[in-house]
Motif scaffolding. Structure first.
Motif, PDB file in Angstrom:
ATOM      1  N   ILE A   1       4.709   1.200  -2.677  1.00 27.18           N
ATOM      2  CA  ILE A   1       4.816   2.187  -3.752  1.00 27.18           C
ATOM      3  C   ILE A   1       3.470   2.767  -4.166  1.00 27.18           C
ATOM      4  N   LEU A   2       2.505   1.905  -4.438  1.00 27.58           N
ATOM      5  CA  LEU A   2       1.260   2.335  -5.081  1.00 27.58           C
ATOM      6  C   LEU A   2       0.489   3.411  -4.314  1.00 27.58           C
TER       7      LEU A   2
ATOM      8  N   ILE B   1      -2.426  -6.949  -1.599  1.00 23.56           N
ATOM      9  CA  ILE B   1      -1.057  -6.507  -1.893  1.00 23.56           C
ATOM     10  C   ILE B   1      -0.305  -6.113  -0.624  1.00 23.56           C
TER      11      ILE B   1
ATOM     12  N   SER C   1       4.153  -6.103   0.509  1.00 29.26           N
ATOM     13  CA  SER C   1       4.805  -6.267  -0.791  1.00 29.26           C
ATOM     14  C   SER C   1       5.368  -4.916  -1.225  1.00 29.26           C
ATOM     15  N   TYR C   2       6.219  -4.947  -2.253  1.00 27.55           N
ATOM     16  CA  TYR C   2       6.737  -3.701  -2.801  1.00 27.55           C
ATOM     17  C   TYR C   2       5.609  -2.849  -3.380  1.00 27.55           C
ATOM     18  N   THR C   3       4.595  -3.498  -3.924  1.00 27.65           N
ATOM     19  CA  THR C   3       3.446  -2.750  -4.461  1.00 27.65           C
ATOM     20  C   THR C   3       2.768  -1.947  -3.363  1.00 27.65           C
ATOM     21  N   ALA C   4       2.659  -2.524  -2.181  1.00 26.89           N
ATOM     22  CA  ALA C   4       2.043  -1.816  -1.059  1.00 26.89           C
ATOM     23  C   ALA C   4       2.881  -0.614  -0.626  1.00 26.89           C
TER      24      ALA C   4
ATOM     25  N   LEU D   1      -5.177  -2.032   1.447  1.00 22.53           N
ATOM     26  CA  LEU D   1      -4.080  -2.897   1.016  1.00 22.53           C
ATOM     27  C   LEU D   1      -4.387  -4.367   1.310  1.00 22.53           C
TER      28      LEU D   1
ATOM     29  N   VAL E   1      12.177   1.918  -3.816  1.00 24.17           N
ATOM     30  CA  VAL E   1      10.899   2.589  -3.549  1.00 24.17           C
ATOM     31  C   VAL E   1      10.995   4.079  -3.861  1.00 24.17           C
TER      32      VAL E   1
END
Length: 292
Positions: free
Chosen positions: A157-158, A149, A152-155, A144, A91
């Motif tokens: 990072i994004l 998402i 998740s890793y997307t949550a 989110l 992350v």
């Protein structure tokens, strides 16, 4: 009796003595507050190497008796610490790289590109910096969840891959770059992005190093966002995992060596990064202040 003995001391000598005394008092105050500031770190380090009974009996003692590394063995073998470190590395690396690139792009656009509403966008960026992060926790969770998402890793990072402070730092630096440099690049046939990437961005090295350090530190230590972004233990980052330990996830008892040992290990990467780039960080901050 000599005449020299009856002469009063010169003003220069009196001023010199007063200056020496004021310097001594000033340094004494600085040393005192430095010790007050460092004492919690000394306690953290000492308790990390204490046994559980010793830490529970004398948690404020600055020396462990006896010295043991049992807490670190339990951290690596009895907790999810290795997984937390791996998640934090992924992350932090992605967020830091994204912030350096995207904040630089946005900062250059606000500093050099002329478009309708540029002043309003700049004002909005400054306004976002004044909003406490805790105010945005519930809206982040709702967004989110609606986007599908969450957890998740997307949550992780994004939502934090761009920050207003980084955009503002880069904008302030790009404003100070002479326009003649970009005009020369455009005469040679370079477009807007080529001018930014090949000409202006290399000149922003001090600002980029400052932004990299701040982004790494901020994303590595990010805790509130992880509370609303993930709930699975497999996705916990280091701050979230250490907080889970502090909340007593491993059972009853104070467990000071375990908790403070994990916190100590979590502090090491940020301290190493800052020490390695401290000279560049201070230089970049000084240059930014002089250009204002």
């Amino acid at each position: 009796m000599s005449v020299a003995a009856d002469r009063p001391r010169s003003p220069a000598r009196r001023d010199g003595g007063r200056t020496l005394a004021s310097h001594f008092v000033g340094y004494a105050v600085l040393v005192f507050f430095a010790l007050v500031f460092l004492y919690p770190f000394v306690i953290q380090l000492a308790n990390a190497f204490k046994s559980e009974p010793d830490a529970a009996a004398s948690p404020l003692a600055p020396l462990p008796d006896p010295v043991t590394t049992a807490a670190f063995t339990r951290i690596f073998e009895g907790t999810g610490f290795p997984r937390w470190v791996a998640n934090s590395l992924v992350v932090t690396t992605v967020v830091t790289a994204g912030r350096v690139f995207l904040d630089s792009l946005a900062g250059y656009a606000l500093a050099r590109l002329h478009f309708r509403g540029r002043a309003a966008v700049t004002g909005a960026v400054i306004a976002v910096m004044a909003v406490p992060g805790v105010v945005l926790l519930i809206p982040k969770f709702l967004v989110l969840n609606q986007l599908g998402i969450y957890n998740s890793y997307t949550a992780l990072i994004l939502p934090v891959i761009v920050d207003a402070a980084g955009v503002f730092i880069m904008r302030q630096f790009f404003v100070s770059v002479p326009v003649s440099v970009e005009e020369a690049a455009r005469i040679d046939g370079a477009g807007v992005f080529r001018t930014f990437w090949s000409v202006v961005l290399p000149m922003a090295r001090p600002a980029l190093i400052t932004l990299t350090i701040l982004s790494f530190q901020g994303s590595w230590n990010e805790f509130p966002h992880t509370l609303v972004a993930v709930q699975s233990p497999e996705l916990f980052t280091l701050p979230r995992g250490v907080a889970d330990l502090v909340s007593g996830s491993l059972g009853a008892g104070s467990q000071y060596p375990l908790k403070l040992g994990a916190a100590l290990l979590a502090t090491i990467p940020v301290a190493v990064i800052f020490l390695l780039f401290q000279r560049h960080f201070v230089r970049g901050a000084a240059e930014g202040a002089s250009k204002e």
